[in-house]
Design a protein around this motif. Structure first.
Motif, PDB file in Angstrom:
ATOM      1  N   VAL A  50      27.227  -9.666  44.549  1.00 29.18           N
ATOM      2  CA  VAL A  50      26.434 -10.810  44.994  1.00 29.18           C
ATOM      3  C   VAL A  50      26.681 -11.977  44.042  1.00 29.18           C
ATOM      4  O   VAL A  50      26.691 -11.803  42.825  1.00 29.18           O
ATOM      5  CB  VAL A  50      24.937 -10.439  45.055  1.00 29.18           C
ATOM      6  CG1 VAL A  50      24.086 -11.658  45.379  1.00 29.18           C
ATOM      7  CG2 VAL A  50      24.708  -9.348  46.084  1.00 29.18           C
ATOM      8  N   GLY A  51      26.915 -13.161  44.639  1.00 27.88           N
ATOM      9  CA  GLY A  51      27.201 -14.335  43.823  1.00 27.88           C
ATOM     10  C   GLY A  51      26.810 -15.615  44.539  1.00 27.88           C
ATOM     11  O   GLY A  51      26.062 -15.600  45.515  1.00 27.88           O
ATOM     12  N   ILE A  52      27.353 -16.711  44.019  1.00 28.19           N
ATOM     13  CA  ILE A  52      27.046 -18.038  44.551  1.00 28.19           C
ATOM     14  C   ILE A  52      28.348 -18.684  45.024  1.00 28.19           C
ATOM     15  O   ILE A  52      29.361 -18.590  44.340  1.00 28.19           O
ATOM     16  CB  ILE A  52      26.434 -18.940  43.443  1.00 28.19           C
ATOM     17  CG1 ILE A  52      25.152 -18.325  42.873  1.00 28.19           C
ATOM     18  CG2 ILE A  52      26.199 -20.368  43.935  1.00 28.19           C
ATOM     19  CD1 ILE A  52      23.926 -18.497  43.731  1.00 28.19           C
ATOM     20  N   GLU A  90      24.998 -21.564  48.373  1.00 28.97           N
ATOM     21  CA  GLU A  90      24.324 -20.439  49.020  1.00 28.97           C
ATOM     22  C   GLU A  90      24.736 -19.115  48.360  1.00 28.97           C
ATOM     23  O   GLU A  90      25.813 -18.992  47.788  1.00 28.97           O
ATOM     24  CB  GLU A  90      24.625 -20.416  50.524  1.00 28.97           C
ATOM     25  CG  GLU A  90      23.856 -21.507  51.253  1.00 28.97           C
ATOM     26  CD  GLU A  90      23.857 -21.344  52.767  1.00 28.97           C
ATOM     27  OE1 GLU A  90      22.800 -21.040  53.330  1.00 28.97           O
ATOM     28  OE2 GLU A  90      24.931 -21.541  53.362  1.00 28.97           O
ATOM     29  N   VAL A  91      23.826 -18.150  48.475  1.00 24.48           N
ATOM     30  CA  VAL A  91      24.085 -16.822  47.917  1.00 24.48           C
ATOM     31  C   VAL A  91      24.995 -16.061  48.880  1.00 24.48           C
ATOM     32  O   VAL A  91      24.721 -15.982  50.075  1.00 24.48           O
ATOM     33  CB  VAL A  91      22.758 -16.056  47.680  1.00 24.48           C
ATOM     34  CG1 VAL A  91      23.041 -14.662  47.117  1.00 24.48           C
ATOM     35  CG2 VAL A  91      21.851 -16.833  46.733  1.00 24.48           C
ATOM     36  N   ARG A  93      27.919 -12.601  49.373  1.00 20.08           N
ATOM     37  CA  ARG A  93      28.290 -11.289  48.849  1.00 20.08           C
ATOM     38  C   ARG A  93      29.743 -10.978  49.211  1.00 20.08           C
ATOM     39  O   ARG A  93      30.281 -11.513  50.175  1.00 20.08           O
ATOM     40  CB  ARG A  93      27.347 -10.193  49.339  1.00 20.08           C
ATOM     41  CG  ARG A  93      27.386  -9.924  50.820  1.00 20.08           C
ATOM     42  CD  ARG A  93      26.343  -8.905  51.190  1.00 20.08           C
ATOM     43  NE  ARG A  93      26.735  -7.573  50.733  1.00 20.08           N
ATOM     44  CZ  ARG A  93      27.420  -6.700  51.478  1.00 20.08           C
ATOM     45  NH1 ARG A  93      27.765  -7.011  52.700  1.00 20.08           N
ATOM     46  NH2 ARG A  93      27.741  -5.524  51.004  1.00 20.08           N
ATOM     47  N   LEU A 111      24.629 -13.863  52.152  1.00 18.58           N
ATOM     48  CA  LEU A 111      23.713 -12.758  51.913  1.00 18.58           C
ATOM     49  C   LEU A 111      22.525 -12.944  52.834  1.00 18.58           C
ATOM     50  O   LEU A 111      21.802 -13.925  52.737  1.00 18.58           O
ATOM     51  CB  LEU A 111      23.257 -12.740  50.453  1.00 18.58           C
ATOM     52  CG  LEU A 111      22.420 -11.540  50.054  1.00 18.58           C
ATOM     53  CD1 LEU A 111      23.279 -10.298  49.907  1.00 18.58           C
ATOM     54  CD2 LEU A 111      21.677 -11.801  48.765  1.00 18.58           C
ATOM     55  N   SER A 113      18.954 -12.710  54.167  1.00 17.53           N
ATOM     56  CA  SER A 113      17.688 -12.587  53.426  1.00 17.53           C
ATOM     57  C   SER A 113      16.783 -11.522  54.047  1.00 17.53           C
ATOM     58  O   SER A 113      17.015 -11.029  55.118  1.00 17.53           O
ATOM     59  CB  SER A 113      16.976 -13.924  53.392  1.00 17.53           C
ATOM     60  OG  SER A 113      16.983 -14.512  54.660  1.00 17.53           O
TER      61      SER A 113
END
Ligand SMILES: [Zn+2]
Length: 113
Positions: A50-52, A90-91, A93, A111, A113
């Motif tokens: 998970v990242g940005i 935004e987040v 993956r 990702l 939510s």
């Protein structure tokens, strides 16, 4: 077997790894046997999935058309394909890891939510 071959071998099982320095608590990309901060020996560790999304662009290079993003995952930056509607910041993956023409082929998704 070279370090990058080991990374490709792991990727073929769907596992994305890179060098990690236990002393600095830091991932390295591109990978290296030796930490570029403290010169300690590194070991392979799974990259955070998970990242940005930091950047996004459109490629028109023949055979590599599409939308690509740069994501930051646990301090390292990776390039992968991404849908056009995902916005910077935004987040995301790492959704899929593959090998294409002997190179890593990473797909990012937003990702949920
Ligand atoms: Zn180190």
């Amino acid at each position: 077997m070279s370090l990058f071959d080991l990374i490709l071998q792991n990727a073929s099982y769907g596992k994305l790894v890179t060098s990690f320095c236990v002393n600095c608590n830091k991932y390295m990309w591109p990978p290296n046997y030796i930490c570029n901060c403290c010169n300690s020996k590194t070991s392979l560790r799974k990259i955070k999935r998970v990242g940005i999304l930091l950047e996004k662009t459109q490629s028109n290079i023949l055979g590599r058309e599409g939308t690509f993003g740069i994501g930051e995952f646990g301090g390292i930056r990776l390039i992968g394909t991404i849908k056009e509607d995902v916005r910077i910041g935004e987040v995301i993956r790492i959704h899929e890891i593959g090998i294409k023409n002997g190179r890593l082929d990473i797909k990012f998704t937003i990702l949920s939510s």
